[in-house]
Design an enzyme around this catalytic site. Structure first.
Site, PDB file in Angstrom:
ATOM      1  N   LYS A   9       0.842  -1.199   0.000  1.00 44.11           N
ATOM      2  CA  LYS A   9       0.000   0.000   0.000  1.00 44.11           C
ATOM      3  C   LYS A   9       0.882   1.255   0.000  1.00 44.11           C
ATOM      4  O   LYS A   9       2.101   1.173   0.218  1.00 44.11           O
ATOM      5  CB  LYS A   9      -0.937  -0.064   1.208  1.00 44.11           C
ATOM      6  CG  LYS A   9      -1.883  -1.286   1.159  1.00 44.11           C
ATOM      7  CD  LYS A   9      -2.844  -1.294   2.337  1.00 44.11           C
ATOM      8  CE  LYS A   9      -3.807  -2.456   2.255  1.00 44.11           C
ATOM      9  NZ  LYS A   9      -4.815  -2.422   3.360  1.00 44.11           N
ATOM     10  N   TYR A  49     -12.491  -3.185  -3.268  1.00 43.93           N
ATOM     11  CA  TYR A  49     -13.017  -3.109  -1.899  1.00 43.93           C
ATOM     12  C   TYR A  49     -14.549  -3.024  -1.895  1.00 43.93           C
ATOM     13  O   TYR A  49     -15.131  -2.397  -1.013  1.00 43.93           O
ATOM     14  CB  TYR A  49     -12.413  -1.909  -1.170  1.00 43.93           C
ATOM     15  CG  TYR A  49     -10.984  -2.119  -0.707  1.00 43.93           C
ATOM     16  CD1 TYR A  49     -10.601  -3.281  -0.020  1.00 43.93           C
ATOM     17  CD2 TYR A  49     -10.007  -1.144  -0.904  1.00 43.93           C
ATOM     18  CE1 TYR A  49      -9.290  -3.465   0.422  1.00 43.93           C
ATOM     19  CE2 TYR A  49      -8.698  -1.320  -0.456  1.00 43.93           C
ATOM     20  CZ  TYR A  49      -8.350  -2.485   0.209  1.00 43.93           C
ATOM     21  OH  TYR A  49      -7.058  -2.661   0.657  1.00 43.93           O
ATOM     22  N   ASN A 112      -2.013  -0.104   7.144  1.00 42.86           N
ATOM     23  CA  ASN A 112      -1.488  -1.431   7.504  1.00 42.86           C
ATOM     24  C   ASN A 112      -0.601  -2.057   6.417  1.00 42.86           C
ATOM     25  O   ASN A 112      -0.442  -3.279   6.352  1.00 42.86           O
ATOM     26  CB  ASN A 112      -2.625  -2.360   7.947  1.00 42.86           C
ATOM     27  CG  ASN A 112      -3.667  -2.570   6.877  1.00 42.86           C
ATOM     28  OD1 ASN A 112      -3.542  -2.064   5.756  1.00 42.86           O
ATOM     29  ND2 ASN A 112      -4.693  -3.344   7.190  1.00 42.86           N
ATOM     30  N   HIS A 115      -1.805  -5.482   1.357  1.00 38.70           N
ATOM     31  CA  HIS A 115      -3.031  -6.255   1.109  1.00 38.70           C
ATOM     32  C   HIS A 115      -2.664  -7.672   0.700  1.00 38.70           C
ATOM     33  O   HIS A 115      -1.656  -7.887   0.012  1.00 38.70           O
ATOM     34  CB  HIS A 115      -3.830  -5.611  -0.043  1.00 38.70           C
ATOM     35  CG  HIS A 115      -4.861  -6.529  -0.610  1.00 38.70           C
ATOM     36  ND1 HIS A 115      -6.098  -6.710  -0.024  1.00 38.70           N
ATOM     37  CD2 HIS A 115      -4.828  -7.381  -1.678  1.00 38.70           C
ATOM     38  CE1 HIS A 115      -6.783  -7.621  -0.718  1.00 38.70           C
ATOM     39  NE2 HIS A 115      -6.031  -8.035  -1.728  1.00 38.70           N
ATOM     40  N   GLU A 126      -8.693 -10.674  -8.230  1.00 37.09           N
ATOM     41  CA  GLU A 126      -7.845  -9.502  -7.978  1.00 37.09           C
ATOM     42  C   GLU A 126      -6.666  -9.450  -8.959  1.00 37.09           C
ATOM     43  O   GLU A 126      -6.280  -8.376  -9.415  1.00 37.09           O
ATOM     44  CB  GLU A 126      -7.358  -9.526  -6.525  1.00 37.09           C
ATOM     45  CG  GLU A 126      -8.498  -9.246  -5.547  1.00 37.09           C
ATOM     46  CD  GLU A 126      -8.145  -9.498  -4.084  1.00 37.09           C
ATOM     47  OE1 GLU A 126      -6.979  -9.841  -3.787  1.00 37.09           O
ATOM     48  OE2 GLU A 126      -9.053  -9.351  -3.234  1.00 37.09           O
TER      49      GLU A 126
HETATM   50  N1  UDP Z   1      -9.773  -1.009   7.089  1.00 34.49           N
HETATM   51  C1  UDP Z   1      -9.778   0.121   7.892  1.00 34.49           C
HETATM   52  N2  UDP Z   1     -10.499   0.080   9.062  1.00 34.49           N
HETATM   53  C2  UDP Z   1     -11.180  -1.029   9.461  1.00 34.49           C
HETATM   54  C3  UDP Z   1     -11.167  -2.160   8.640  1.00 34.49           C
HETATM   55  C4  UDP Z   1     -10.458  -2.123   7.451  1.00 34.49           C
HETATM   56  O1  UDP Z   1      -9.170   1.128   7.562  1.00 34.49           O
HETATM   57  O2  UDP Z   1     -11.791  -1.002  10.543  1.00 34.49           O
HETATM   58  C5  UDP Z   1      -8.996  -0.989   5.841  1.00 34.49           C
HETATM   59  C6  UDP Z   1      -7.624  -1.632   6.035  1.00 34.49           C
HETATM   60  O3  UDP Z   1      -6.679  -0.913   5.259  1.00 34.49           O
HETATM   61  C7  UDP Z   1      -7.860  -3.033   5.508  1.00 34.49           C
HETATM   62  C8  UDP Z   1      -8.796  -2.740   4.332  1.00 34.49           C
HETATM   63  O4  UDP Z   1      -9.661  -1.723   4.816  1.00 34.49           O
HETATM   64  O5  UDP Z   1      -6.652  -3.658   5.149  1.00 34.49           O
HETATM   65  C9  UDP Z   1      -9.586  -3.927   3.835  1.00 34.49           C
HETATM   66  O6  UDP Z   1     -10.314  -4.477   4.891  1.00 34.49           O
HETATM   67  P1  UDP Z   1     -10.465  -6.052   5.050  1.00 34.49           P
HETATM   68  O7  UDP Z   1     -11.511  -6.311   6.071  1.00 34.49           O
HETATM   69  O8  UDP Z   1     -10.636  -6.697   3.711  1.00 34.49           O
HETATM   70  O9  UDP Z   1      -9.037  -6.454   5.710  1.00 34.49           O
HETATM   71  P2  UDP Z   1      -7.757  -7.195   5.110  1.00 34.49           P
HETATM   72  O10 UDP Z   1      -8.260  -8.291   4.213  1.00 34.49           O
HETATM   73  O11 UDP Z   1      -6.939  -6.160   4.379  1.00 34.49           O
HETATM   74  O12 UDP Z   1      -7.008  -7.717   6.300  1.00 34.49           O
HETATM   75 MG    MG Z   2      -9.572  -8.140   2.619  1.00 32.87          MG
END
Ligand code: UDP
Ligand code: MG
Length: 138
Positions: A9, A49, A112, A115, A126
């Site tokens: 990211k 997303y 974080n 991805h 994807e």
């Molecule tokens: N995210 C966020 N706040 C939250 C949950 C998700 O900013 O409370 C963002 C974060 O960058 C995350 C992305 O949205 O990586 C996608 O969310 P997902 O639930 O798919 O998590 P991931 O698969 O990335 O662990």
């Molecule tokens: Mg995810």
């Protein structure tokens, strides 16, 4: 063999840890099949997303993900999807163990670093979305 889609990211790119991150997956024994640095658009992110479009943090997620270039990658290996998710650590880096990428390089969910696809089916979608043409070379 399985393929997964990983994406460094904008915070990971800006902090100069692309090499460190790639090194971890290479060291683990995964094979890098493709890599593309790009500026994500709101259109592609809305598709990527789509499961989060009604969340309150969605606008700030779009702002974060368009704040600089991302590095999309296709990695191949045995159980690559779950192996890579384990190496990433959980979404909220506060709960991530040291030794995971999020546990070593991040502190908050909204920045974080990386991805990783959450299923084989989503990985293929994807890869097609971000690096079109990669499927044809399989
Ligand atoms: N995210 C966020 N706040 C939250 C949950 C998700 O900013 O409370 C963002 C974060 O960058 C995350 C992305 O949205 O990586 C996608 O969310 P997902 O639930 O798919 O998590 P991931 O698969 O990335 O662990
Ligand atoms: Mg995810």
């Amino acid at each position: 063999m399985e393929r997964t889609y990983l994406m460094i990211k904008p915070d990971g790119v800006q902090r100069g840890i692309i090499g460190l991150i790639i090194h971890r997956f290479e060291s683990r024994g995964l094979k890098l099949l493709g890599l593309k640095m790009m500026q994500a658009t709101e259109e592609i992110l809305a598709e990527h997303y789509a499961h989060l479009k009604d969340k309150s943090f969605f606008p700030s997620l779009l702002a974060y993900m368009t704040s600089g270039p991302v590095v999309g990658m296709v990695w191949e290996g045995s159980q690559a999807v779950s192996v890579c998710r384990t190496m990433l650590g959980p979404t909220n880096p506060c709960t991530a163990n040291p030794g995971t990428i999020r546990g070593d390089f991040a502190l908050i969910s909204s920045k974080n670093v990386i991805h990783g696809s959450d299923s084989v089916e989503n990985a293929e979608k994807e890869i097609q979305l971000w690096i079109p043409g990669k499927n044809a070379q399989k």
